[in-house]
Each structure stands twice: as structure tokens, then as C-alpha cells.
Write a protein that holds these residues in place. Structure first.
Motif, mmCIF file in Angstrom:
data_model
loop_
_atom_site.group_PDB
_atom_site.id
_atom_site.type_symbol
_atom_site.label_atom_id
_atom_site.label_comp_id
_atom_site.label_asym_id
_atom_site.label_seq_id
_atom_site.Cartn_x
_atom_site.Cartn_y
_atom_site.Cartn_z
ATOM 1 N N UNK A 68 55.265 28.489 41.434
ATOM 2 C CA UNK A 68 54.487 29.287 40.482
ATOM 3 C C UNK A 68 54.763 30.781 40.685
ATOM 4 N N UNK A 69 54.648 31.242 41.923
ATOM 5 C CA UNK A 69 54.863 32.652 42.203
ATOM 6 C C UNK A 69 56.314 33.065 42.039
ATOM 7 N N UNK B 264 48.000 49.164 37.115
ATOM 8 C CA UNK B 264 48.189 49.008 35.670
ATOM 9 C C UNK B 264 49.093 47.829 35.290
ATOM 10 N N UNK B 265 48.825 46.632 35.795
ATOM 11 C CA UNK B 265 49.614 45.473 35.364
ATOM 12 C C UNK B 265 49.276 45.090 33.933
ATOM 13 N N UNK B 266 50.234 44.427 33.261
ATOM 14 C CA UNK B 266 49.950 43.914 31.918
ATOM 15 C C UNK B 266 49.577 42.436 31.954
ATOM 16 N N UNK B 267 49.831 41.768 33.081
ATOM 17 C CA UNK B 267 49.347 40.389 33.231
ATOM 18 C C UNK B 267 49.362 39.998 34.699
ATOM 19 N N UNK B 268 48.614 38.969 34.997
ATOM 20 C CA UNK B 268 48.731 38.292 36.287
ATOM 21 C C UNK B 268 48.620 36.807 36.026
ATOM 22 N N UNK B 269 49.181 36.012 36.907
ATOM 23 C CA UNK B 269 49.124 34.560 36.792
ATOM 24 C C UNK B 269 48.656 33.997 38.122
ATOM 25 N N UNK C 207 51.449 41.463 38.030
ATOM 26 C CA UNK C 207 50.771 41.608 39.315
ATOM 27 C C UNK C 207 50.975 40.297 40.078
ATOM 28 N N UNK C 208 51.860 40.310 41.068
ATOM 29 C CA UNK C 208 52.257 39.092 41.775
ATOM 30 C C UNK C 208 51.288 38.800 42.916
ATOM 31 N N UNK C 209 50.438 37.810 42.731
ATOM 32 C CA UNK C 209 49.462 37.450 43.761
ATOM 33 C C UNK C 209 49.677 36.036 44.297
ATOM 34 N N UNK C 210 50.512 35.243 43.618
ATOM 35 C CA UNK C 210 50.802 33.891 44.104
ATOM 36 C C UNK C 210 51.780 33.948 45.273
#
Length: 505
Positions: free
Chosen positions: A215-216, A250-255, A206-209
């Protein structure tokens, strides 16, 4: 499957190599559904790259990008990096800021959304091609550019030693420095991040940066794509939409950076099962209270990593279970060497504090046109990060703060991170940051800015009493101010240096 991934990783030297067509699953997803699988994404990047080359752009050219987060930005960024050198800029800059960056970068072209970005357009030098971009059902289209194009069209893709991405340092204490990252730097970093996070084609990031930040670009875009995983390209971090995105996409991770994680906690409802496999934090120290809150909320490992632009982002990362994660640590080296050096560049023994220094394939060769900065940053083959820390006997890195951000109270060196962590454990504090304030006799003293939780009437005396019971007397803030919001940079990162001036202290 694992053998195929290893063979692909061994051949990765450029950003284009990361876009393997061997993977068949989803590659790029927006909030309304899948746009491209991996072969289709590579074909879309090829098509757009061909159009950029037809305008005379090639490996020697810098392509500035002023587009908002989303699928369009991902595709434009990938295409620019497979043609020449991408230079993504914050769309919120003002005209004078754009003028500085576009001149400093010597940009050959500028990609902007059709019909907008007036400040960027106004600041563009005459020699720079301005290219309008529109999106049609996920596909990126170039509108007829204004400005001169070259007749010397090249079909050559960048080599590993060509520049792929150029970013500026934050410039909090001096003129921003240009960081030119090569194709091989980004390829190595993406591979290292994907390996450390055990990413596979079943993952969804889940790309929020923001995609003008390393980082993004690396941890939620290039790294997952390199492993055959999918990128969910959102419009950027939105605390009001975040939990709905997690439930629906349904993401498996976010950073994210710690301030974003704090907003995730602030908007959380009752804990419940999610698709998340882990949560990652980087770009600033993650307070223990926030780490605990995320772990309780999502019931998954919370992995803290350590990165910087000059290292193509990640340098160390805490491993996933069953390997050990150590509280307060930013983990173990991921594909590079890490050492603790004294001022003369000598390596210090384990357990000793000094300057964190690095070397390896993802580390920048040097700043551009800045001999003084390079002389200060490099010593005996090591790049000096400017961070203080120590390595324990197991090789885990513990950071104790930025050397420039340390508070020197009459000779007592105080890490503001330690104070942050204690303050944030107070149940009525939502955000907090400790910083240096001038003092006529001590040189510096400790200041603190804090944001109360909604409805709290917490007083300065109550908070100071709380801290006095948990910190040595010389670490207790002399000045405490309550604010509505902590001043932050464009990526949500707190800028401690100069905070006293910004708060009128």
C-alpha cells in the motif's frame, strides 16, 4: 502537459522508467522541507544504484532493506528496485523473524541503519552482504559493507520481466507465501493508480503507510512519482503529529488503512479548510461511520480502493467527482479485469455473490516455489482473491467479506463487515471488530471486541440492545468484550482469523 504525461506513461515498463527527469517540481520532501526535485531524485537514485552495482549486485539479486520510514528509505527502496529486487522488511521484527525471512528470500544483501538493527544483523546468513546506511542532509551513503562482494559487476538495469519487489503474504492461516512482483507489474500498477486518482505534478502525497507494505510503496510513493507529484516522506503514521503535518506540509492527499483513519478522527479538532483534494482508504473495508466522519472533517471526497499484494496493490477504486461514488462500494476496476466466479471458476451474473477474481498486467504471475498455492489461487486464467463480493449493473464492486473470515453460524453465513459497520455507528464506540468464536452446537457464533471512547461506561447489555434493534437476531454477537485496543498487524490491519484465541475466547 497532458500530452507529455501520456507519452511518458506509454513508455513506462520498469520502476526506473517511472522516475522521469522531465518533471521539474519537488519529488521528495521530508518534514523539514524539500530535499530533491525530480531530476535530482533520479540522479540520487542513479548514484546509489551505481554503488550497489559496484558491490556485485544486479537484476538477479534480492536486496533486503531494514530501514525506518523516511526519505532515506524511499531512496534506498528506489535504488534497490532499479538494481535488482527489493525486499523491504519490518524493522520491528525480532531475530527469529528476520532469520526466517532472510533465509526464505535468499537475500544477497541487507541494508541496515548504521549502528543499529542488531536483531537483523544477528540473523543474517554468512553469504549475505551487510551494508550499513547513513543519511547526510537527505543524501544516502553506503558505509563499507561486511561480507563477500562479487567481482562480476554488471551495469545492466532490470528488464520489464525481472523481479522488482518481493513481499510475503501475511501468513495468518499458514506459512507466509512469497509474492514476486515484476518490474512491469509495478509500472502498470503505479500508472493505473495515478490515472484513477488524477494525479499531476501539482499533487503532494503525505506518506504515512509503512514502506515494507505494498500500500505504502505503490499508492503514496511510486504512483505520485510516476505522475510528477511529490512524496512527503514522514517517519510513519503518528496520530499526534498528523494534523500538524497536514497544516504545515500542505499535502493534497493521504492514503491509509481504516484504523489509521479512525485515529485521525479521534485526534481531530474543529473542522477547517486544508490543502487536501481527497482522502483515500485501502487494505481493509472502511466502515461507513468512518467514511462519513472523514468527509465531514475535511470536506473532500473520501475514496475507498481495493488492493492486495498479489495485484501490486490497487484493483478497483471509486472515481473522483464528477463521476459517482457509491456508498459501500470499493469502486470500479482500474486497469485490470474483475469477475465474480463460482467455485468451478465460472463467471456469475451481475448482482450475484461469489469470489472476486482478477486478471491483468499488475497481477502476479504466481507464488514462488509453491505449486499447491498456485493451483488453489489460479483458475481459467483468473487469480482468486479469497474475497466474496458482487458487481452491480454499473460495474461497481461491493465486498461482503473474506471467505475465510465469514462466520458460519449453524449454516447462516454472516459477514463480519456488516456488524462492524453497525457497531461503529454507536456514539460511544471508538473501534470494533466482529469475528467467529467456537460454538459446540452451531460450529461458530458471533463475537465482538469493542473499544469505548474515553470516559464512556457503555455496558455489554446496552451495546447488545443497540445492535438487536438494528441487526437480525442471528447476527447479534453472543459474546461482547471491551478491550483497551484491538489487536492489529504491523500495518494497522485487523487480523480477524485467530482473534478468539488471542482474546482468550
Amino acid at each position: 502537459m497532458a500530452e507529455r504525461a501520456r507519452e511518458h506513461a506509454a513508455s513506462v515498463d520498469t520502476v526506473y522508467d517511472l522516475l522521469s527527469s522531465e518533471y521539474r517540481g519537488p519529488a521528495l520532501i521530508d518534514v523539514n522541507g524539500t530535499l530533491f526535485d525530480h531530476p535530482a531524485l533520479r540522479a540520487e537514485v542513479d548514484r546509489l544504484a551505481g554503488e550497489l552495482r559496484a558491490l556485485g549486485l544486479g537484476p538477479a539479486d534480492r536486496i533486503a532493506i531494514v530501514l525506518p520510514n523516511g526519505p532515506q528509505m524511499v531512496i534506498a527502496l528506489l535504488a534497490a528496485m532499479t538494481v535488482g529486487c527489493a525486499a523491504p522488511l519490518n524493522p520491528k521484527y525480532r531475530e527469529e523473524e528476520f532469520r526466517f525471512y532472510l533465509d526464505d528470500l535468499d537475500a544477497a544483501a541487507l541494508l541496515v541503519p548504521e549502528g543499529s538493527a542488531a536483531d537483523a544483523r544477528a540473523a543474517t546468513p554468512d553469504k549475505t552482504i551487510v551494508i550499513d546506511v547513513r543519511s547526510d542532509r537527505g543524501s544516502v551513503e553506503l558505509v563499507a559493507p561486511t561480507g563477500r562482494t562479487s567481482s562480476a559487476v554488471t551495469s545492466r538495469r532490470p528488464d520489464p520481466d525481472d523481479q522488482a519487489l518481493v513481499l510475503h503474504t501475511s501468513g495468518t492461516t499458514s506459512r507466509p507465501k512469497i509474492v514476486p512482483l515484476r518490474q512491469r507489474n509495478l509500472a502498470a500498477s503505479a500508472r493505473n493508480i495515478a490515472r484513477s486518482l488524477e494525479l499531476t505534478e501539482h499533487d503532494r502525497a503525505l506518506a504515512v503507510m509503512p514502506l515494507f507494505h505494498i500500500h505504502g510503496i505503490m499508492a503514496s510513493t511510486l504512483a505520485p512519482l510516476s505522475a510528477g507529484a511529490a512524496v512527503i516522506a514522514t517517519s510513519g503514521f503518528d496520530a499526534f503529529k498528523f494534523h500538524r503535518w497536514v497544516a504545515e506540509l500542505q499535502p493534497t492527499y493521504y492514503t491509509a488503512v481504516p484504523t489509521m483513519h479512525q485515529m485521525v478522527l479521534a485526534r481531530a479538532g474543529d473542522p477547517g479548510a486544508t490543502s487536501l483534494r481527497f482522502v483515500r482508504s485501502s487494505s481493509a473495508s472502511l466502515p461507513g461511520a468512518v467514511l462519513d466522519g472523514l468527509r465531514d472533517l475535511f470536506d473532500v471526497p473520501v475514496i475507498e480502493a481495493y488492493g492486495m499484494t498479489e495485484a501490486s496493490h490497487q484493483m478497483t477504486c471509486n472515481p473522483l467527482p464528477p463521476r459517482s461514488t457509491k456508498a459501500g462500494s470499493v469502486g470500479i476496476p482500474t486497469g485490470i479485469e474483475v469477475a465474480i466466479l463460482d467455485r468451478a471458476g465460472n463467471e456469475l451474473p451481475r448482482g450475484t455473490r461469489g469470489e472476486v477474481s482478477i486478471k491483468g498486467p499488475s497481477v502476479v504471475d504466481g507464488y514462488e516455489n509453491n505449486p499447491a498455492a498456485n493451483e488453489a489461487a489460479f483458475i481459467k486464467g483468473w487469480f482468486r482473491t479469497g474475497d466474496e463480493g458482487m458487481l452491480d449493473d454499473d460495474g461497481y464492486l461491493f465486498l461482503t467479506g473474506r471467505l475465510k473470515e465469514q462466520i458460519n453460524r449453524g449454516g447462516e453465513k454472516i459477514s463480519p463487515l456488516e456488524i462492524d459497520d453497525v457497531v461503529l455507528r454507536h456514539p460511544e464506540v471508538a473501534e470494533a471488530v466482529a469475528f467467529a468464536i467456537p460454538h459446540d452446537k452451531l460450529g461458530e457464533d458471533v463475537g465482538l471486541a469493542a473499544v469505548r471512547i474515553e470516559g464512556s461506561a457503555l455496558s455489554e447489555k446496552e451495546l447488545r440492545d443497540y445492535l438487536s434493534a438494528r441487526l437480525a437476531a442471528f447476527k447479534v454477537p453472543r459474546t461482547i468484550v471491551f478491550v483497551d485496543a484491538i489487536p492489529k498487524g504491523a500495518t494497522g490491519k485487523v487480523q480477524r482469523i485467530g482473534l478468539a484465541d488471542r482474546l482468550g475466547l
